[in-house]
Design a protein around this motif. Sequence first.
Motif, PDB file in Angstrom:
ATOM      1  N   ALA A 245       0.833  -1.207   0.000  1.00 18.31           N
ATOM      2  CA  ALA A 245       0.000   0.000   0.000  1.00 18.31           C
ATOM      3  C   ALA A 245       0.861   1.249   0.000  1.00 18.31           C
ATOM      4  O   ALA A 245       0.543   2.245  -0.672  1.00 18.31           O
ATOM      5  CB  ALA A 245      -0.927  -0.011   1.216  1.00 18.31           C
ATOM      6  N   ALA A 246       1.974   1.221   0.756  1.00 19.84           N
ATOM      7  CA  ALA A 246       2.867   2.378   0.816  1.00 19.84           C
ATOM      8  C   ALA A 246       3.746   2.481  -0.418  1.00 19.84           C
ATOM      9  O   ALA A 246       4.109   3.583  -0.850  1.00 19.84           O
ATOM     10  CB  ALA A 246       3.731   2.291   2.065  1.00 19.84           C
ATOM     11  N   GLY A 247       4.104   1.342  -1.009  1.00 22.15           N
ATOM     12  CA  GLY A 247       5.057   1.341  -2.122  1.00 22.15           C
ATOM     13  C   GLY A 247       4.457   1.656  -3.460  1.00 22.15           C
ATOM     14  O   GLY A 247       5.180   2.054  -4.387  1.00 22.15           O
ATOM     15  N   ILE A 248       3.151   1.461  -3.618  1.00 19.92           N
ATOM     16  CA  ILE A 248       2.572   1.668  -4.939  1.00 19.92           C
ATOM     17  C   ILE A 248       2.603   3.135  -5.346  1.00 19.92           C
ATOM     18  O   ILE A 248       2.773   3.477  -6.522  1.00 19.92           O
ATOM     19  CB  ILE A 248       1.122   1.118  -4.989  1.00 19.92           C
ATOM     20  N   ASN A 249       2.449   4.028  -4.394  1.00 21.75           N
ATOM     21  CA  ASN A 249       2.591   5.470  -4.629  1.00 21.75           C
ATOM     22  C   ASN A 249       3.582   6.029  -3.624  1.00 21.75           C
ATOM     23  O   ASN A 249       3.190   6.510  -2.561  1.00 21.75           O
ATOM     24  CB  ASN A 249       1.243   6.194  -4.472  1.00 21.75           C
ATOM     25  N   PRO A 250       4.878   5.961  -3.922  1.00 21.98           N
ATOM     26  CA  PRO A 250       5.878   6.440  -2.958  1.00 21.98           C
ATOM     27  C   PRO A 250       5.631   7.892  -2.550  1.00 21.98           C
ATOM     28  O   PRO A 250       5.343   8.747  -3.385  1.00 21.98           O
ATOM     29  CB  PRO A 250       7.205   6.291  -3.734  1.00 21.98           C
ATOM     30  N   GLY A 251       5.726   8.121  -1.254  1.00 24.92           N
ATOM     31  CA  GLY A 251       5.508   9.477  -0.747  1.00 24.92           C
ATOM     32  C   GLY A 251       4.087   9.746  -0.334  1.00 24.92           C
ATOM     33  O   GLY A 251       3.817  10.747   0.342  1.00 24.92           O
ATOM     34  N   GLU A 252       3.169   8.877  -0.714  1.00 29.03           N
ATOM     35  CA  GLU A 252       1.764   9.059  -0.342  1.00 29.03           C
ATOM     36  C   GLU A 252       1.404   8.127   0.801  1.00 29.03           C
ATOM     37  O   GLU A 252       1.685   6.933   0.749  1.00 29.03           O
ATOM     38  CB  GLU A 252       0.861   8.787  -1.544  1.00 29.03           C
ATOM     39  N   LYS A 253       0.785   8.651   1.845  1.00 31.01           N
ATOM     40  CA  LYS A 253       0.410   7.837   2.992  1.00 31.01           C
ATOM     41  C   LYS A 253      -0.871   7.065   2.688  1.00 31.01           C
ATOM     42  O   LYS A 253      -1.914   7.665   2.402  1.00 31.01           O
ATOM     43  CB  LYS A 253       0.199   8.718   4.231  1.00 31.01           C
ATOM     44  N   PRO A 254      -0.802   5.744   2.735  1.00 32.27           N
ATOM     45  CA  PRO A 254      -2.003   4.961   2.429  1.00 32.27           C
ATOM     46  C   PRO A 254      -3.000   4.981   3.584  1.00 32.27           C
ATOM     47  O   PRO A 254      -2.622   5.016   4.746  1.00 32.27           O
ATOM     48  CB  PRO A 254      -1.445   3.545   2.213  1.00 32.27           C
ATOM     49  N   VAL A 255      -4.261   4.945   3.234  1.00 31.67           N
ATOM     50  CA  VAL A 255      -5.322   4.926   4.233  1.00 31.67           C
ATOM     51  C   VAL A 255      -6.316   3.833   3.844  1.00 31.67           C
ATOM     52  O   VAL A 255      -6.863   3.857   2.723  1.00 31.67           O
ATOM     53  CB  VAL A 255      -6.039   6.289   4.324  1.00 31.67           C
ATOM     54  N   ARG A 256      -6.532   2.891   4.731  1.00 29.80           N
ATOM     55  CA  ARG A 256      -7.519   1.852   4.469  1.00 29.80           C
ATOM     56  C   ARG A 256      -8.923   2.468   4.470  1.00 29.80           C
ATOM     57  O   ARG A 256      -9.221   3.406   5.186  1.00 29.80           O
ATOM     58  CB  ARG A 256      -7.459   0.776   5.551  1.00 29.80           C
ATOM     59  N   GLY A 257      -9.755   1.872   3.655  1.00 27.62           N
ATOM     60  CA  GLY A 257     -11.140   2.341   3.590  1.00 27.62           C
ATOM     61  C   GLY A 257     -11.352   3.483   2.627  1.00 27.62           C
ATOM     62  O   GLY A 257     -12.476   3.980   2.497  1.00 27.62           O
ATOM     63  N   LYS A 258     -10.313   3.920   1.918  1.00 26.95           N
ATOM     64  CA  LYS A 258     -10.432   4.988   0.945  1.00 26.95           C
ATOM     65  C   LYS A 258      -9.915   4.515  -0.412  1.00 26.95           C
ATOM     66  O   LYS A 258      -9.031   3.665  -0.496  1.00 26.95           O
ATOM     67  CB  LYS A 258      -9.669   6.234   1.383  1.00 26.95           C
ATOM     68  N   VAL A 259     -10.444   5.097  -1.449  1.00 28.00           N
ATOM     69  CA  VAL A 259     -10.032   4.742  -2.805  1.00 28.00           C
ATOM     70  C   VAL A 259      -9.036   5.781  -3.314  1.00 28.00           C
ATOM     71  O   VAL A 259      -9.302   6.988  -3.269  1.00 28.00           O
ATOM     72  CB  VAL A 259     -11.252   4.678  -3.747  1.00 28.00           C
ATOM     73  N   ARG A 260      -7.914   5.314  -3.783  1.00 28.35           N
ATOM     74  CA  ARG A 260      -6.898   6.180  -4.398  1.00 28.35           C
ATOM     75  C   ARG A 260      -6.823   5.871  -5.888  1.00 28.35           C
ATOM     76  O   ARG A 260      -7.371   4.877  -6.364  1.00 28.35           O
ATOM     77  CB  ARG A 260      -5.536   5.947  -3.746  1.00 28.35           C
ATOM     78  N   GLN A 261      -6.083   6.679  -6.610  1.00 26.15           N
ATOM     79  CA  GLN A 261      -5.946   6.487  -8.052  1.00 26.15           C
ATOM     80  C   GLN A 261      -4.482   6.294  -8.433  1.00 26.15           C
ATOM     81  O   GLN A 261      -3.588   6.934  -7.864  1.00 26.15           O
ATOM     82  CB  GLN A 261      -6.503   7.690  -8.821  1.00 26.15           C
ATOM     83  N   LEU A 262      -4.238   5.421  -9.369  1.00 24.67           N
ATOM     84  CA  LEU A 262      -2.930   5.251 -10.000  1.00 24.67           C
ATOM     85  C   LEU A 262      -3.180   5.199 -11.497  1.00 24.67           C
ATOM     86  O   LEU A 262      -3.548   4.168 -12.056  1.00 24.67           O
ATOM     87  CB  LEU A 262      -2.234   3.977  -9.520  1.00 24.67           C
ATOM     88  N   GLY A 263      -3.009   6.321 -12.156  1.00 23.28           N
ATOM     89  CA  GLY A 263      -3.388   6.402 -13.559  1.00 23.28           C
ATOM     90  C   GLY A 263      -4.896   6.275 -13.680  1.00 23.28           C
ATOM     91  O   GLY A 263      -5.653   6.984 -13.019  1.00 23.28           O
ATOM     92  N   ASN A 264      -5.311   5.324 -14.505  1.00 22.67           N
ATOM     93  CA  ASN A 264      -6.740   5.091 -14.692  1.00 22.67           C
ATOM     94  C   ASN A 264      -7.287   4.014 -13.757  1.00 22.67           C
ATOM     95  O   ASN A 264      -8.474   3.682 -13.840  1.00 22.67           O
ATOM     96  CB  ASN A 264      -7.022   4.682 -16.141  1.00 22.67           C
ATOM     97  N   ALA A 265      -6.443   3.476 -12.891  1.00 20.05           N
ATOM     98  CA  ALA A 265      -6.856   2.386 -12.007  1.00 20.05           C
ATOM     99  C   ALA A 265      -7.212   2.903 -10.621  1.00 20.05           C
ATOM    100  O   ALA A 265      -6.554   3.812 -10.092  1.00 20.05           O
ATOM    101  CB  ALA A 265      -5.748   1.342 -11.900  1.00 20.05           C
TER     102      ALA A 265
END
Length: 301
Positions: A245-265
């Motif tokens: 969760a932390a490595g997929i977007n380096p520098g961004e703090k992951p939070v469970r229960g929320k939806v994040r974006q990586l490109g179109n995914a």
Amino acid sequence: MSRSAVFLDEMGVGPLWRLRQGLAPEAVDVVAEAAVEMEIAVAAPVLEAESEVVTEVVAEVVAEVVVEAAVEVQAEAPAAVAATPAPVATPDDTAWFDDAPPPPPAKQFSDADIAALDWEGLTAAVAKCARCDLCKTRKGVVMGRGDRQGAWLMLASSPSRLEEREGRALPGEQGKLLDNMLKAIEVDAGSDVYITHLLKCRPLDEAGQERLPTEAESAACRPYFERELALLQPRTIVTLGSMAAAGINPGEKPVRGKVRQLGNASVVATFHPEQLLQDGTGKAKARAWADLCLAKSTHGG
């Protein structure tokens, strides 16, 4: 004609047989035996007084034949040896091999090279990768598996000891649990899911224990994951464990229960199956169910 031949001719013994040129040395023994038989045949009809003379002459004849045969054989021996050519080194001669330089190392792909690879080329590049020092301690690499056109991506951080040994992402009980989790939200793990890691090698410390990857190791392996992502183009990514969760977007703090974006995914974080297998209270499994329901609703269909 020699004295021995004249004497034998007078006795009516017959012509003296001589060894033919080129006769093998073994034939000398045959000639000697024949001469001895001749001696016995001659001795019978002659007078007892002459037997000693005949014996002396026959012995002289045999000695003469043996000497002549030996001389002829020796004369031909050098020619026979000279006729055998010395062995010549063939093109397959590998005597040079010990002094040959080692083969050049496998070509290492740049980030731009990796970004242009297809699935087969990507798999081959990962197998021979030496972009960081993990190549010196690994027992094997773990490439992603599953449907290469799947709309769902299950993403872990780095391979475990079992995964490294099996050469397969999430094998055994971990894989079975993940399949059941996806089945619960009506996702077919066999046809619409791809599973991979951010790192393709298992990080170990000096004592041989698993450790967190360094920034340099993560950066060296990142182009492989990005190429997988570009080839796959998933709609939903579910990260397995806090490190993913932390490595997929380096520098961004992951939070469970929320939806994040990586490109179109869309990206949803949940627990790693190994954590759920060790959960004796059931609390983590309840939270994981909520995460999967969120991912399903975001994914749609």
